[in-house]
Design a protein around this motif. Structure first.
Motif, PDB file in Angstrom:
ATOM      1  N   VAL A 449       0.843  -1.065   0.094  1.00 48.53           N
ATOM      2  CA  VAL A 449       0.097   0.028  -0.074  1.00 48.53           C
ATOM      3  C   VAL A 449       0.971   1.185  -0.127  1.00 48.53           C
ATOM      4  O   VAL A 449       1.709   1.410   0.643  1.00 48.53           O
ATOM      5  N   SER A 450       0.473   2.202  -0.953  1.00 50.76           N
ATOM      6  CA  SER A 450       1.227   3.414  -1.261  1.00 50.76           C
ATOM      7  C   SER A 450       0.345   4.455  -0.407  1.00 50.76           C
ATOM      8  O   SER A 450      -1.021   4.427  -0.811  1.00 50.76           O
ATOM      9  N   GLU A 451       0.697   5.408   0.600  1.00 54.62           N
ATOM     10  CA  GLU A 451      -0.179   6.318   1.043  1.00 54.62           C
ATOM     11  C   GLU A 451       0.300   7.599   1.533  1.00 54.62           C
ATOM     12  O   GLU A 451       1.597   7.930   1.486  1.00 54.62           O
ATOM     13  N   VAL A 452      -0.569   8.678   1.437  1.00 51.97           N
ATOM     14  CA  VAL A 452      -0.403  10.078   1.687  1.00 51.97           C
ATOM     15  C   VAL A 452      -1.572  10.516   2.585  1.00 51.97           C
ATOM     16  O   VAL A 452      -2.666  10.192   2.366  1.00 51.97           O
ATOM     17  N   LYS A 453      -1.001  11.017   3.448  1.00 57.85           N
ATOM     18  CA  LYS A 453      -2.042  11.701   4.842  1.00 57.85           C
ATOM     19  C   LYS A 453      -1.654  12.989   4.811  1.00 57.85           C
ATOM     20  O   LYS A 453      -0.552  13.312   5.007  1.00 57.85           O
ATOM     21  N   GLY A 454      -2.705  13.653   5.373  1.00 60.55           N
ATOM     22  CA  GLY A 454      -2.413  15.182   5.864  1.00 60.55           C
ATOM     23  C   GLY A 454      -3.501  15.539   6.918  1.00 60.55           C
ATOM     24  O   GLY A 454      -4.603  15.017   6.673  1.00 60.55           O
ATOM     25  N   SER A 455      -3.122  16.385   7.925  1.00 55.11           N
ATOM     26  CA  SER A 455      -3.943  16.706   8.767  1.00 55.11           C
ATOM     27  C   SER A 455      -3.672  18.304   9.113  1.00 55.11           C
ATOM     28  O   SER A 455      -2.522  18.397   9.439  1.00 55.11           O
ATOM     29  N   VAL A 456      -4.631  19.204   9.582  1.00 55.56           N
ATOM     30  CA  VAL A 456      -4.348  20.681   9.445  1.00 55.56           C
ATOM     31  C   VAL A 456      -5.357  21.005  10.338  1.00 55.56           C
ATOM     32  O   VAL A 456      -6.737  20.546  10.157  1.00 55.56           O
ATOM     33  N   GLN A 457      -4.991  21.563  11.732  1.00 55.30           N
ATOM     34  CA  GLN A 457      -6.084  22.150  12.654  1.00 55.30           C
ATOM     35  C   GLN A 457      -5.585  23.575  12.638  1.00 55.30           C
ATOM     36  O   GLN A 457      -4.440  24.250  12.856  1.00 55.30           O
TER      37      GLN A 457
END
Length: 593
Positions: A449-457
């Motif tokens: 699995v290739s993954e990209v994640k992003g989270s911003v607050q």
């Protein structure tokens, strides 16, 4: 029509970006600029075993922490326990308030009851209970048969704050009553009787008891946690789980030969038992015991660090069913690498990279959380992440913006996903609820699995919070061409806003998901000889789902609230055949005491 819906959604986002919104509960606002803002999707972790948040002792809050993205499923579904998109109904959360009760009603026959009560005794012991119930009459205009659903939870808890640490214990009983209503393959066959008296019921009961002791000091014995649960369902399935997690640690050791370098040492011990028995079809049975030891050391200099460790797992398991000539037994030892380095140039920019892995026991209970429409007979196998490499950038910009972006690649054995089932009995006159090609089973494959994640607050004001999260995951499997019932892209946008001296709380949550690939069946119309043909490249369309909430406090002890779910009125499916409720509005009153 589609353009009109998206115009509505664009207007909703414009309002959301200027006024934004809040969860229905009272917010715990932190006005000090040196605060650690409450972030829903970035959790703090400190030791080898996952930690609980909001510890009372100041001593623990001084230890270095790292941030990790929590994968929040961006899936809106018809299960009433999540109402559509996210359970933004007022559910008990100790971070907000105690001692309240509220009730609400809405379209689709929706009824909500929710409350919590607690008291602190003279010996600093806190006792309490909470209740949560939600039901709906279902999609009466879409199906000729019953699709109503209900769910409820009743819990009790005890917290005690002693001189050495905090002790907590809680018990929870949950009941979900719903139907396998997603029949699609036989809808065009007039000879098949799918009338209103069709019994499609499923009922799942689960009882949990958890205990936790957290020592205020990190000297050797850090914390110990006990978890247990018992599950049963309408078709006689039984599952029991028990888990002991012990965390040993020695933190804050100075190294005289290295200026400003400190050492943390941790040893996590996790003992887990899982036993599952099914009573229908192949009558699968599984029994697993897993022991995991997780030593690690972490070297800190300022906010930069280097962590080195490993996971050692010993798995003993047995699988059997009535079609196998003998039990399948396994007794295997696993080693998983674990390392992470962070270079903190400033608070605003922290580069990190690492590698990890692990073994996860897949239970019937956890699988039902992902897909409640599983047939009550599953082959359960553990998932092995041989390695997972990742790198990313995170930071805290002037205490107003927190972000975490990462990319990774993993090699996984026994990736679990769900495929649609054929019908089980060609004699449909005696076929039970799960026999109409309306259930799913867990299947497994090895792959990457290739993954990209992003989270911003974003915290522009003390009473305003915005958040966004993106998840991209591309699977390449050894045997299956596509992974079933998993979207390639999931996105969520949210916010909460309080005004009028905290009397008015507004909230919003929007979900987006791309198409999912699934398998599906079609039936020939030559009655009574049915031929089932399978397609392995069916599409379940993506969606955009907007949810809003509002609460106004008329009096310090009395409030009114309203919830809007799936306000784009999208008629999408969570799984093949399972349509969701369209636009919903629920309103009610809350009494605080």
């Amino acid at each position: 029509m589609i353009n009109f819906k998206y115009r509505i959604f664009s207007i909703g986002l414009l309002v959301f970006s200027t006024a934004v919104f809040s969860q229905i509960k009272e917010e715990k606002l932190i006005l000090d600029r040196k605060r650690e803002p409450e972030v829903k999707k970035i959790e703090k972790k400190k030791t080898s075993v996952e930690k609980e948040k909001n510890y009372p002792p100041e001593a623990k809050s001084q230890n270095p922490v790292t941030y990790e993205i929590t994968n929040v499923p961006a899936v809106s579904d018809f299960r009433t326990s999540t109402i559509q998109g996210e359970d933004i109904s007022p559910k008990f959360d100790a971070d907000y308030q105690n001692n309240y009760f509220q009730i609400g009603m809405g379209n689709y026959g929706k009824i909500l009851a929710d409350g919590n009560i607690s008291a602190t005794l003279e010996n600093k012991m806190e006792v309490g209970a909470d209740l949560h119930f939600l039901s709906t009459s279902g999609l009466k205009n879409d199906y000729d048969w019953d699709s109503k659903q209900s769910s409820g939870n009743l819990g009790a808890f005890l917290n005690s704050y002693g001189e050495l640490g905090k002790f907590s214990i809680n018990a929870d009983f949950g009941l979900k009553n719903y139907n396998y209503y997603g029949i699609y393959a036989f809808s065009d066959i007039p000879e098949v009787n799918l009338g209103p008296n069709l019994d499609l019921q499923q009922k799942v009961n689960q009882f949990k008891i958890n205990g936790y002791y957290d020592f205020y000091s990190n000297e050797i014995l850090n914390d110990i946690r006990l978890k247990s649960s018992i599950l049963s369902d309408h078709f006689g399935a039984k599952e029991s789980q028990a888990e002991i997690l012990l965390n040993l640690s020695k933190h804050g050791v100075d190294l005289p030969k290295f200026n400003d370098v400190r050492l943390n040492g941790d040893l996590g011990i996790n003992l887990e038992m899982l036993k599952s028995d099914f009573s229908i079809l192949d009558k699968n049975t599984s029994n697993f015991f897993n022991a995991t030891f997780s030593p690690k050391i972490t070297l800190f200099k300022g906010k930069s660090y280097l962590m080195l460790g490993s996971d050692f797992s010993l798995l003993n398991g047995t699988n059997s069913n009535q079609t196998l000539p003998e039990d399948l037994k396994s007794n295997k030892f696993y080693w998983f690498p674990k390392a992470e380095v962070q270079f903190a140039a400033t608070d605003e920019f922290k580069f990190y990279a690492g590698i990890d892995g692990g073994l996860k026991l897949n239970s019937y209970a956890n699988s039902l959380d992902q897909n409640p429409y599983l047939v009550s007979d599953q082959v359960l196998l553990p998932t092995e992440t041989k390695y997972h490499g990742y790198f990313g950038l995170r930071g805290d910009i002037d205490q107003n913006i927190k972000y975490d972006f990462s990319a990774g690649f993993a090699k996984i054995n026994n990736v679990m996903f769900f495929q649609g089932n054929n019908f089980y009995d060609p004699d449909l006159a005696t076929n039970p609820a799960y026999g109409y090609a309306n259930t799913f089973s867990a299947v497994y494959d090895n792959g990457t699995v290739s993954e990209v994640k992003g989270s911003v607050q974003y915290f522009p004001l003390a009473n305003l919070t915005l958040d966004a999260e993106l998840n991209f995951a591309k699977y390449k499997l050894d045997n299956y061409e596509n992974i079933f019932n998993r979207p390639l892209i999931k996105v969520s946008l949210g916010g909460k806003y309080t005004m009028l001296d905290k009397k008015l709380n507004l909230g919003a949550k929007a979900f987006f998901a791309s198409d999912m690939t699934t398998n599906a069946y079609s039936v020939s119309d030559t009655f009574p000889f049915f031929g089932m043909q399978e397609s392995t490249n069916e599409k379940v369309g993506g969606f955009a789902d907007l949810n809003l909430s509002a609460e106004y406090k008329i009096h310090k002890n009395f409030s009114i609230f309203a919830l809007g779910n799936n306000l784009l009125n999208a008629k999408y499916q969570t799984f093949k055949g399972y349509k969701v409720l369209r636009a919903q509005v629920l309103a009610g009153v809350k009494i605080t005491f």
